[in-house]
Design a protein around this motif. Structure first.
Motif, mmCIF file in Angstrom:
data_model
loop_
_atom_site.group_PDB
_atom_site.id
_atom_site.type_symbol
_atom_site.label_atom_id
_atom_site.label_comp_id
_atom_site.label_asym_id
_atom_site.label_seq_id
_atom_site.Cartn_x
_atom_site.Cartn_y
_atom_site.Cartn_z
ATOM 1 N N LEU A 24 0.834 -1.201 0.000
ATOM 2 C CA LEU A 24 0.000 0.000 0.000
ATOM 3 C C LEU A 24 0.868 1.249 0.000
ATOM 4 C CD1 LEU A 24 -2.589 -1.057 2.745
ATOM 5 C CD2 LEU A 24 -2.928 -1.062 0.272
ATOM 6 N N PRO A 25 0.339 2.364 -0.532
ATOM 7 C CA PRO A 25 1.093 3.617 -0.461
ATOM 8 C C PRO A 25 1.128 4.136 0.978
ATOM 9 C CG PRO A 25 -1.065 3.995 -1.432
ATOM 10 C CD PRO A 25 -0.930 2.512 -1.245
ATOM 11 N N SER A 26 2.087 4.978 1.268
ATOM 12 C CA SER A 26 2.218 5.568 2.601
ATOM 13 C C SER A 26 1.634 6.969 2.592
ATOM 14 C CB SER A 26 3.694 5.636 2.998
ATOM 15 O OG SER A 26 4.247 4.351 3.068
ATOM 16 N N GLU A 27 1.003 7.346 3.689
ATOM 17 C CA GLU A 27 0.424 8.682 3.810
ATOM 18 C C GLU A 27 1.489 9.722 4.143
ATOM 19 O OE1 GLU A 27 -2.787 9.602 3.276
ATOM 20 O OE2 GLU A 27 -3.150 7.545 2.607
ATOM 21 N N LYS A 28 2.386 9.362 5.062
ATOM 22 C CA LYS A 28 3.386 10.308 5.548
ATOM 23 C C LYS A 28 4.625 9.522 5.961
ATOM 24 C CE LYS A 28 3.652 14.039 8.925
ATOM 25 N NZ LYS A 28 2.917 14.681 10.032
ATOM 26 N N VAL A 29 5.775 9.875 5.391
ATOM 27 C CA VAL A 29 7.015 9.155 5.652
ATOM 28 C C VAL A 29 8.058 10.115 6.216
ATOM 29 C CG1 VAL A 29 8.925 7.881 4.586
ATOM 30 C CG2 VAL A 29 6.585 7.464 3.839
ATOM 31 N N SER A 30 8.736 9.690 7.289
ATOM 32 C CA SER A 30 9.876 10.439 7.823
ATOM 33 C C SER A 30 11.139 9.741 7.366
ATOM 34 C CB SER A 30 9.840 10.474 9.348
ATOM 35 O OG SER A 30 8.772 11.275 9.792
ATOM 36 N N MET A 31 12.147 10.548 7.070
ATOM 37 C CA MET A 31 13.401 9.999 6.557
ATOM 38 C C MET A 31 14.568 10.717 7.214
ATOM 39 S SD MET A 31 14.155 9.562 2.566
ATOM 40 C CE MET A 31 15.643 8.894 1.936
ATOM 41 N N ILE A 32 15.519 9.934 7.726
ATOM 42 C CA ILE A 32 16.721 10.469 8.358
ATOM 43 C C ILE A 32 17.934 9.912 7.625
ATOM 44 C CG2 ILE A 32 18.155 10.412 10.435
ATOM 45 C CD1 ILE A 32 15.663 10.327 12.103
ATOM 46 N N VAL A 33 18.933 10.764 7.396
ATOM 47 C CA VAL A 33 20.202 10.339 6.812
ATOM 48 C C VAL A 33 21.298 10.681 7.811
ATOM 49 C CG1 VAL A 33 21.782 10.532 4.865
ATOM 50 C CG2 VAL A 33 19.318 10.798 4.494
ATOM 51 N N ASP A 34 22.070 9.664 8.210
ATOM 52 C CA ASP A 34 23.139 9.832 9.192
ATOM 53 C C ASP A 34 24.482 9.468 8.580
ATOM 54 O OD1 ASP A 34 21.458 10.469 11.446
ATOM 55 O OD2 ASP A 34 20.973 8.338 11.614
ATOM 56 N N LEU A 35 25.528 10.131 9.058
ATOM 57 C CA LEU A 35 26.902 9.806 8.724
ATOM 58 C C LEU A 35 27.511 9.163 9.963
ATOM 59 C CD1 LEU A 35 29.143 10.185 6.534
ATOM 60 C CD2 LEU A 35 29.810 12.245 7.792
ATOM 61 N N ILE A 36 28.075 7.964 9.817
ATOM 62 C CA ILE A 36 28.625 7.220 10.955
ATOM 63 C C ILE A 36 30.113 7.018 10.715
ATOM 64 C CG2 ILE A 36 28.472 5.112 12.327
ATOM 65 C CD1 ILE A 36 25.619 4.778 11.104
ATOM 66 N N ASP A 37 30.939 7.460 11.697
ATOM 67 C CA ASP A 37 32.383 7.288 11.531
ATOM 68 C C ASP A 37 32.825 5.931 12.061
ATOM 69 O OD1 ASP A 37 32.745 7.481 14.331
ATOM 70 O OD2 ASP A 37 33.470 9.538 14.239
ATOM 71 N N SER A 38 34.100 5.628 11.906
ATOM 72 C CA SER A 38 34.627 4.302 12.275
ATOM 73 C C SER A 38 34.578 4.038 13.775
ATOM 74 C CB SER A 38 36.059 4.154 11.768
ATOM 75 O OG SER A 38 36.890 5.148 12.345
ATOM 76 N N LYS A 39 34.371 5.083 14.588
ATOM 77 C CA LYS A 39 34.258 4.917 16.046
ATOM 78 C C LYS A 39 32.801 4.777 16.488
ATOM 79 C CE LYS A 39 38.472 7.482 16.863
ATOM 80 N NZ LYS A 39 39.070 8.684 17.427
ATOM 81 N N GLY A 40 31.885 4.839 15.532
ATOM 82 C CA GLY A 40 30.468 4.705 15.848
ATOM 83 C C GLY A 40 29.768 6.018 16.142
ATOM 84 N N ASN A 41 30.472 7.137 16.014
ATOM 85 C CA ASN A 41 29.844 8.449 16.216
ATOM 86 C C ASN A 41 28.882 8.735 15.077
ATOM 87 O OD1 ASN A 41 31.411 9.158 18.583
ATOM 88 N ND2 ASN A 41 33.140 9.373 17.181
ATOM 89 N N VAL A 42 27.692 9.205 15.425
ATOM 90 C CA VAL A 42 26.636 9.441 14.439
ATOM 91 C C VAL A 42 26.382 10.937 14.313
ATOM 92 C CG1 VAL A 42 24.215 9.007 13.865
ATOM 93 C CG2 VAL A 42 25.565 7.220 14.992
ATOM 94 N N THR A 43 26.389 11.420 13.069
ATOM 95 C CA THR A 43 26.046 12.809 12.784
ATOM 96 C C THR A 43 24.869 12.817 11.831
ATOM 97 O OG1 THR A 43 28.369 13.470 12.979
ATOM 98 C CG2 THR A 43 26.900 14.995 11.854
ATOM 99 N N ASN A 44 23.775 13.463 12.251
ATOM 100 C CA ASN A 44 22.603 13.574 11.384
ATOM 101 C C ASN A 44 22.901 14.605 10.302
ATOM 102 O OD1 ASN A 44 19.828 15.276 10.960
ATOM 103 N ND2 ASN A 44 19.551 13.069 10.929
ATOM 104 N N ILE A 45 22.726 14.226 9.041
ATOM 105 C CA ILE A 45 22.977 15.162 7.951
ATOM 106 C C ILE A 45 21.708 15.542 7.194
ATOM 107 C CG2 ILE A 45 25.413 14.632 7.662
ATOM 108 C CD1 ILE A 45 24.730 12.766 5.382
ATOM 109 N N ALA A 46 20.585 14.865 7.481
ATOM 110 C CA ALA A 46 19.323 15.240 6.850
ATOM 111 C C ALA A 46 18.161 14.617 7.613
ATOM 112 C CB ALA A 46 19.279 14.788 5.400
ATOM 113 N N TYR A 47 17.053 15.363 7.665
ATOM 114 C CA TYR A 47 15.796 14.863 8.213
ATOM 115 C C TYR A 47 14.695 15.521 7.408
ATOM 116 C CZ TYR A 47 11.736 14.243 11.180
ATOM 117 O OH TYR A 47 10.481 13.922 11.643
ATOM 118 N N GLU A 48 13.778 14.717 6.921
ATOM 119 C CA GLU A 48 12.685 15.269 6.132
ATOM 120 C C GLU A 48 11.431 14.440 6.344
ATOM 121 O OE1 GLU A 48 11.852 16.617 1.532
ATOM 122 O OE2 GLU A 48 13.885 16.556 2.325
ATOM 123 N N VAL A 49 10.276 15.116 6.324
ATOM 124 C CA VAL A 49 8.976 14.458 6.386
ATOM 125 C C VAL A 49 8.316 14.661 5.030
ATOM 126 C CG1 VAL A 49 6.720 14.393 7.499
ATOM 127 C CG2 VAL A 49 8.765 14.853 8.866
#
Length: 89
Positions: A24-49
Motif C-alpha cells: 500500500l502507499p504511505s500517507e506520511k514518511v519520515s526519513m533520516i540520513v546519518d553519517l557514521i564514523d569508524s568509532k560509531g559516532n553518528v552525525t545527522n545530515i538530513a531529516y525530512e517528512v
C-alpha cells in the motif's frame, strides 16, 4: 578530463533514497540520513517528512555536504518509516 569523484574537502550535493516495499502507499514518511564514523559516532545530515507519499521511492537531497577526509572510514545510514502507521489486520 575532469575527475568525476569528489575529493576530501569538496562540497557536494547528493540524494538518498528509500523504497516502499509494502503493498500500500504511505500517507506520511519520515526519513533520516546519518553519517557514521569508524568509532560509531553518528552525525545527522538530513531529516525530512514527506506528506502524501503515493510513490514507490522517497528521496531527500543533501546539499552543502563536505566530503570527509578518509571517506572509507564512514558509512551513510538511511532510515525511513511511515508516521502514524495503523495496524489494519
Amino acid at each position: 578530463m575532469k575527475d568525476s569523484y569528489p575529493h576530501p574537502g569538496d562540497t557536494i550535493e547528493f540524494e538518498a533514497n528509500a523504497s516502499n516495499t509494502g503493498s500500500l502507499p504511505s500517507e506520511k514518511v519520515s526519513m533520516i540520513v546519518d553519517l557514521i564514523d569508524s568509532k560509531g559516532n553518528v552525525t545527522n545530515i538530513a531529516y525530512e517528512v514527506i506528506d502524501d507519499c503515493h510513490v514507490e521511492t522517497v528521496s531527500v537531497t543533501i546539499k552543502d555536504f563536505v566530503f570527509p577526509e578518509n571517506p572509507q572510514d564512514y558509512k551513510i545510514r538511511v532510515t525511513a518509516w511511515e508516521d502514524d502507521l495503523e495496524d489494519n489486520r
